[in-house]
Design a protein around this motif. Structure first.
Motif, mmCIF file in Angstrom:
data_model
loop_
_atom_site.group_PDB
_atom_site.id
_atom_site.type_symbol
_atom_site.label_atom_id
_atom_site.label_comp_id
_atom_site.label_asym_id
_atom_site.label_seq_id
_atom_site.Cartn_x
_atom_site.Cartn_y
_atom_site.Cartn_z
ATOM 1 N N SER A 60 114.443 33.912 -14.828
ATOM 2 C CA SER A 60 113.186 34.416 -15.368
ATOM 3 C C SER A 60 112.830 33.730 -16.683
ATOM 4 N N LYS A 97 106.249 43.359 -6.231
ATOM 5 C CA LYS A 97 106.058 44.026 -7.514
ATOM 6 C C LYS A 97 107.336 44.729 -7.940
ATOM 7 N N ASP A 139 105.864 42.099 -10.933
ATOM 8 C CA ASP A 139 105.852 40.639 -11.006
ATOM 9 C C ASP A 139 106.059 40.121 -12.425
ATOM 10 N N TRP A 152 108.508 40.773 -16.170
ATOM 11 C CA TRP A 152 109.675 41.420 -16.761
ATOM 12 C C TRP A 152 109.274 42.362 -17.884
ATOM 13 N N GLU A 177 112.611 49.268 -9.201
ATOM 14 C CA GLU A 177 111.663 48.246 -9.670
ATOM 15 C C GLU A 177 112.385 47.187 -10.497
ATOM 16 N N ARG A 178 113.288 47.610 -11.345
ATOM 17 C CA ARG A 178 114.063 46.656 -12.130
ATOM 18 C C ARG A 178 114.928 45.786 -11.218
ATOM 19 N N TYR A 200 112.805 43.250 -9.216
ATOM 20 C CA TYR A 200 112.386 42.094 -10.013
ATOM 21 C C TYR A 200 113.547 41.110 -10.152
ATOM 22 N N ASN A 216 114.093 39.242 -6.886
ATOM 23 C CA ASN A 216 113.003 38.295 -6.636
ATOM 24 C C ASN A 216 113.116 37.054 -7.505
ATOM 25 N N ARG A 222 103.966 35.945 -15.233
ATOM 26 C CA ARG A 222 103.964 36.718 -13.989
ATOM 27 C C ARG A 222 104.415 35.823 -12.829
#
Length: 274
Positions: A124, A159, A161, A163, A171-172, A175, A178, A191
């Motif tokens: 990321s 989603k 999208d 950090w 959700e964390r 991410y 992904n 994003r």
């Protein structure tokens, strides 16, 4: 001893063996690092899994998106994709053993001695190295010891999208997965974009490769990844090593000898694009 890094296998077992023969790989003294996606579109995914597993401590792989999908399919969460050629894995006598082994592989490898970080897709643009390693560990711990069924069942979403340190729960975790297994392009505000898979020069102007964004980590560390076959022929920054050269699509497999940065390639013996 030599350290070899190889791009996405995607079931291309024959090409891997030809490469290993070419460099005279010796598992008694050499080390093999793989950028993930051991399985999927090629017709020898089972052989790839068995071989890498059989190397024991001589082989190290990170998880790719196709590897995670295979585990989800094995758990009955998803069905086999029409273009994947993994059916023989499900009828193999060592099926459960292979899936359990795969589930325990990391999302990130940091080889501090020789100086590289390896993930399947990237890191990321909002993470430093400590954050990246911590985030990888969060997901790895669940895959190995936690409620991995719930995690894999709920990882299929684009989603969030972007950090945020305050992200929690699925959700964390989504991410993180992904980023490590699916990311290619980002918007300039960091994003993630999952729609564009083209070469960089053909991408919309509002998108750029994740490694081109302004993150000190991308300049300070050697980062090795796969996942992005359309980067073939693209010049990346000198410390960014893209190893997926689309063997399964009829191109070639790439191997890098880390010690002297020598590249070796093996042309595909079969094209699975159709």
């Amino acid at each position: 001893m030599a350290i070899y890094l190889v791009g996405d296998l995607q079931g291309c077992y024959d090409e891997l063996q030809l490469l290993l023969d070419k460099v005279r790989f010796d598992p008694r003294q050499d080390q093999l690092y793989l950028v993930g996606d051991l399985v999927a579109r090629g017709d020898k995914s089972l052989q790839c899994l068995r071989f890498v597993k059989s190397l024991g401590n001589a082989a190290h792989t990170v998880l790719g998106n196709h590897d995670l999908h295979l585990i989800a399919t094995a758990l009955g969460i998803k069905k086999i994709k029409s273009r994947d050629r993994v059916e023989d894995i499900f009828t193999a006598p060592d099926f459960e053993e292979l899936i359990d082994w795969l589930r325990c592989q990391p999302l990130l490898i940091h080889h501090q001695t020789v100086g590289f970080i390896m993930t399947h897709a990237g890191i990321s643009p909002d993470w430093d190295l400590a954050t990246a390693k911590s985030c990888a560990t969060e997901v790895e711990n669940i895959l190995r010891h936690g409620d991995y069924y719930y995690l894999l069942e709920n990882m299929y979403n684009d989603k969030p999208d972007c950090w945020n340190v305050e992200l929690t729960g699925i959700e964390r975790l989504r991410y993180i997965i992904n980023v490590f297994t699916r990311m290619r392009f980002c918007y300039f505000d960091h994003r993630l974009d999952f729609a564009c898979k083209t070469p960089i020069d053909n991408a919309p102007s509002e998108l750029t490769a994740w490694f081109n964004l302004d993150n000190p980590l991308f300049k300070q560390q050697n980062i090795v990844f796969g996942h992005w076959a359309s980067l073939v022929g693209t010049t990346t920054p000198p410390n960014i090593y893209a190893l997926d050269s689309g063997c399964v699509w009829g191109n070639y497999m790439t191997m890098l000898r880390w010690d002297d940065k020598t590249y070796f390639t093996q042309s595909a013996v079969k094209n699975y694009r159709t």
